[in-house]
Design a protein around this motif. Structure first.
Motif, short mmCIF file in Angstrom:
data_model
loop_
_atom_site.label_atom_id
_atom_site.label_comp_id
_atom_site.label_asym_id
_atom_site.label_seq_id
_atom_site.Cartn_x
_atom_site.Cartn_y
_atom_site.Cartn_z
N GLY A 130 -22.29 -15.67 -10.29
CA GLY A 130 -23.26 -15.23 -11.29
C GLY A 130 -24.45 -14.52 -10.66
O GLY A 130 -24.90 -13.48 -11.15
N PHE A 170 -15.38 -9.37 -7.10
CA PHE A 170 -15.63 -9.67 -8.51
C PHE A 170 -16.91 -8.98 -8.96
O PHE A 170 -16.93 -8.25 -9.96
N SER A 171 -17.99 -9.21 -8.23
CA SER A 171 -19.31 -8.71 -8.62
C SER A 171 -19.37 -7.20 -8.65
O SER A 171 -19.91 -6.61 -9.60
N SER A 213 -21.43 -13.51 -16.92
CA SER A 213 -20.40 -13.88 -15.94
C SER A 213 -20.34 -15.40 -15.79
O SER A 213 -19.25 -15.98 -15.74
N VAL A 261 -17.04 -5.71 -11.60
CA VAL A 261 -17.57 -5.78 -12.97
C VAL A 261 -18.89 -5.03 -13.12
O VAL A 261 -19.35 -4.82 -14.24
N SER A 262 -19.49 -4.62 -12.01
CA SER A 262 -20.78 -3.94 -12.06
C SER A 262 -20.69 -2.44 -11.91
O SER A 262 -21.66 -1.73 -12.16
N GLY A 302 -14.51 -13.26 -15.93
CA GLY A 302 -14.92 -14.62 -15.58
C GLY A 302 -14.05 -15.68 -16.24
O GLY A 302 -13.75 -16.71 -15.64
N ALA A 309 -17.82 -8.66 -17.23
CA ALA A 309 -17.98 -9.81 -16.35
C ALA A 309 -17.57 -11.10 -17.06
O ALA A 309 -16.97 -12.00 -16.46
N PHE A 310 -17.89 -11.18 -18.34
CA PHE A 310 -17.53 -12.35 -19.14
C PHE A 310 -16.01 -12.50 -19.22
O PHE A 310 -15.46 -13.57 -18.97
N THR A 324 -23.27 -11.15 -9.27
CA THR A 324 -23.05 -10.23 -10.38
C THR A 324 -24.38 -9.71 -10.91
O THR A 324 -24.52 -8.51 -11.18
N GLY A 371 -21.95 -6.44 -19.71
CA GLY A 371 -21.76 -7.83 -19.29
C GLY A 371 -20.48 -8.45 -19.83
O GLY A 371 -19.96 -9.40 -19.27
N HIS A 395 -25.43 -5.92 -10.94
CA HIS A 395 -25.74 -5.34 -12.25
C HIS A 395 -27.15 -4.75 -12.25
O HIS A 395 -27.53 -4.05 -13.19
#
Length: 186
Positions: A46, A114-115, A151, A118-119, A29, A25-26, A49, A22, A53
């Motif tokens: 969010g 994005f999602s 995120s 980061v996943s 973000g 994603a943070f 994500t 995570g 995830h």
């Protein structure tokens, strides 16, 4: 009593891995939030994500279960090696500068990019966990909840303050995964 201790240890390990994943994603973000984003888009990103995830480790768990059955006794080494490689990759990526045209994260395509971006690491961790872990529901819900919340936190922090936390978040996440990988190997 011993069984409860083992279960709480497994829960702690799963939550730490979810946190490490995570952090990606943070950190991203924060960067997206610094460019300016509406609260409704923060919530949408969010939720997407969190969904990815959960989906990526589910696919990884299925693949890992299959691979684990094929590998037999070397499963722990393979799972640890995969986590070491992923953690190392995240650490190296934290030092690289991103070049190119920024993506508009308020569009559906931008939110999906994005999602998924980061996943995707969650798939590899899912493969590792699928080789020996049995509680898929706990893993999937933990990864989704932590990834989605981190995120949202990153996006909100980015909206409020522009700082250089992004690279450090990815570096810390990579270090945690690298450490877990070494623990599986040794």
């Amino acid at each position: 009593m011993l069984e409860m201790s083992v279960q709480s240890g497994q829960l702690a390990a799963i939550l730490m891995m979810a946190f490490a994943l995570g952090l990606d994603a943070f950190s991203l973000g924060i960067g997206v939030g610094m460019r300016g984003i509406r609260l409704r888009h923060v919530l949408n990103i969010g939720l997407l994500t969190a969904l990815f995830h959960m989906l990526m480790p589910l696919l990884g768990l299925l693949a890992g279960h299959y691979v684990g059955a094929l590998l037999g006794k070397v499963t722990g080494l393979a799972a640890g090696g995969l986590l070491v490689l992923l953690g190392g990759h995240m650490i190296v990526n934290s030092f690289q500068k991103e070049e190119g045209r920024p993506v508009n994260h308020t569009t559906l395509l931008g939110m999906l990019m994005f999602s998924i971006g980061v996943s995707i690491d969650s798939f590899s961790v899912g493969v590792s966990l699928g080789m020996f872990a049995h509680d898929a529901v706990l893993i999937i819900t933990s990864f989704g909840a932590v990834g989605g919340l981190l995120s949202i936190c990153g996006l909100m922090i980015g909206r409020k303050a522009g700082s250089r936390l992004g690279n450090y978040g990815e570096m810390a996440g990579g270090a945690i995964l690298l450490l877990f990988g070494l623990m599986f190997i040794f």
